[in-house]
Write a protein that holds these residues in place. Structure first.
Motif, mmCIF file in Angstrom:
data_model
loop_
_atom_site.group_PDB
_atom_site.id
_atom_site.type_symbol
_atom_site.label_atom_id
_atom_site.label_comp_id
_atom_site.label_asym_id
_atom_site.label_seq_id
_atom_site.Cartn_x
_atom_site.Cartn_y
_atom_site.Cartn_z
ATOM 1 N N ALA A 181 0.687 -10.405 15.312
ATOM 2 C CA ALA A 181 0.484 -9.090 15.924
ATOM 3 C C ALA A 181 -0.332 -8.191 14.996
ATOM 4 O O ALA A 181 -0.435 -8.443 13.788
ATOM 5 N N SER A 182 -0.892 -7.138 15.575
ATOM 6 C CA SER A 182 -1.616 -6.150 14.784
ATOM 7 C C SER A 182 -0.685 -5.584 13.709
ATOM 8 O O SER A 182 0.473 -5.263 13.989
ATOM 9 N N GLY A 183 -1.181 -5.523 12.478
ATOM 10 C CA GLY A 183 -0.369 -4.979 11.386
ATOM 11 C C GLY A 183 0.537 -6.005 10.720
ATOM 12 O O GLY A 183 1.279 -5.678 9.785
ATOM 13 N N ALA A 184 0.462 -7.276 11.166
ATOM 14 C CA ALA A 184 1.349 -8.314 10.606
ATOM 15 C C ALA A 184 0.973 -8.683 9.169
ATOM 16 O O ALA A 184 1.751 -9.341 8.473
ATOM 17 N N GLY A 185 -0.226 -8.292 8.741
ATOM 18 C CA GLY A 185 -0.636 -8.572 7.360
ATOM 19 C C GLY A 185 -1.654 -9.692 7.245
ATOM 20 O O GLY A 185 -1.932 -10.177 6.138
ATOM 21 N N LYS A 186 -2.269 -10.077 8.352
ATOM 22 C CA LYS A 186 -3.203 -11.223 8.365
ATOM 23 C C LYS A 186 -4.416 -10.980 7.464
ATOM 24 O O LYS A 186 -4.743 -11.791 6.610
ATOM 25 N N SER A 187 -5.097 -9.847 7.687
ATOM 26 C CA SER A 187 -6.315 -9.571 6.900
ATOM 27 C C SER A 187 -5.971 -9.373 5.439
ATOM 28 O O SER A 187 -6.728 -9.805 4.553
ATOM 29 N N THR A 188 -4.850 -8.729 5.175
ATOM 30 C CA THR A 188 -4.459 -8.517 3.770
ATOM 31 C C THR A 188 -4.228 -9.863 3.090
ATOM 32 O O THR A 188 -4.698 -10.096 1.971
ATOM 33 N N PHE A 216 4.362 0.938 1.571
ATOM 34 C CA PHE A 216 4.397 -0.041 2.659
ATOM 35 C C PHE A 216 4.095 -1.453 2.179
ATOM 36 O O PHE A 216 3.043 -1.702 1.594
ATOM 37 N N PHE A 247 0.887 -1.161 0.000
ATOM 38 C CA PHE A 247 0.000 0.000 0.000
ATOM 39 C C PHE A 247 0.927 1.214 0.000
ATOM 40 O O PHE A 247 1.673 1.402 0.968
ATOM 41 N N GLU A 267 -8.134 -8.065 -2.478
ATOM 42 C CA GLU A 267 -6.924 -7.276 -2.750
ATOM 43 C C GLU A 267 -6.223 -7.942 -3.926
ATOM 44 O O GLU A 267 -6.038 -9.163 -3.928
ATOM 45 N N ALA A 270 2.703 -4.694 2.879
ATOM 46 C CA ALA A 270 1.850 -5.344 3.880
ATOM 47 C C ALA A 270 2.036 -6.856 3.873
ATOM 48 O O ALA A 270 2.006 -7.499 4.917
ATOM 49 N N GLU A 318 -11.578 -12.161 11.437
ATOM 50 C CA GLU A 318 -11.914 -11.845 12.838
ATOM 51 C C GLU A 318 -13.405 -12.094 13.098
ATOM 52 O O GLU A 318 -14.130 -11.202 13.555
#
Ligand SMILES: Nc1ncnc2c1ncn2[C@@H]1O[C@H](COP(=O)(O)OP(=O)(O)OP(=O)(O)O)[C@@H](O)[C@H]1O
Length: 249
Positions: A35-42, A14, A11, A51, A16, A162
């Protein structure tokens, strides 16, 4: 069933998701944690091309999604259902209409739609809620409608972003039970992104741990089962103390 080869997504500047390669077998319940921001949802959203990857290949059941476009891609996506943390129901449509809409979009034969919607609502335990609106439902009921909607087109894969993070522990257990039933009854391959370790440990057979956009490790685990908490205060005390000693002030 799901094969991801060297997939990357940025993105702006960055990165992801960086060169991720991952195979998920048919009928697996696969967890993705980190962790938060690790790229799981992406990573999850790359599996159905919500995406579009910058590089790499996504193959679902032998079909190379990343080489499809237009009608072919829409057709292939019918075999991939998805549910979200905030349910994403259409507020001004009834429970019935929310499920029916996914059949309409997929051009499911009109004369079979009513029966299919009822089947799916029956499966998630909401056969008597067809005329309710989302605002009249609890969080757990909303997620059940979302699961019914995702199942309507008989998907082979269900992606869950989630799915229980907005729910209390009892409702979380109920929804995990529904997801496990979906896997057992229809043989649907399930991928669950969650930051809740308990959720991942309860029903997953394999888990990918992500860190900074990459796969840190993928491991097999024995699902521990779903822990249901009743409203009894003694069961809260038991859970607070059973994993170790209790603390006195
Ligand atoms: N559409 C987007 N535009 C810009 N940045 C994005 C976008 N989607 C994700 N990101 C960024 O990519 C990184 C990974 O996001 P992602 O949501 O995949 O992480 P995550 O592991 O699921 O985190 P969380 O548990 O907090 O949801 C984050 O730094 C996020 O800010």
């Amino acid at each position: 069933m799901i094969n991801i080869h060297n997939v990357s997504k940025s993105f702006s500047e960055f990165q992801a998701v960086q060169s991720v390669t991952l195979s998920i077998a048919e009928k697996e319940i696969h967890g993705i944690i980190g962790a938060s921001g690790a790229g799981k949802s992406t990573l999850l959203r790359l599996m159905n091309l919500l995406e579009i990857p910058d590089a790499g290949e996504v193959v679902i059941d032998g079909r190379v999604l990343t080489s499809l476009a237009g009608r072919e891609l829409r057709e292939a996506r019918k075999s991939i259902g998805m549910i979200f943390q905030h349910f994403n129901l259409v507020a001004n449509k009834t429970v019935y209409e929310n499920v029916s809409v996914s059949l309409e979009l997929a051009k499911y034969p009109k004369h079979k739609r009513r029966e299919r919607v009822q089947e799916c609502l029956q499966f998630v335990g909401l056969a008597n809620y067809t005329d309710k609106y989302p605002a009249q439902l609890s969080g757990g009921q909303k997620q059940r409608v979302a699961i019914a909607r995702a199942l309507a087109n008989n998907p082979q894969v269900l992606l869950c972003d989630e799915p229980t993070s907005s729910l209390d522990p009892n409702t979380t257990a109920e929804i995990l039970g529904v997801l496990r039933d979906v896997n057992k009854t229809f043989g649907v391959t399930i991928v669950i992104v969650s930051h809740e370790m308990e959720v991942i440990k309860s029903i997953c057979n394999r888990v990918t741990v992500m860190a900074e956009g990459q796969v840190y490790e993928t491991l097999s685990i024995e699902p521990q089962g779903i822990r249901v908490t009743d409203g009894n205060p003694a069961s809260f005390v038991k859970q607070l103390t059973e994993d170790g000693e209790s603390y006195n002030a």
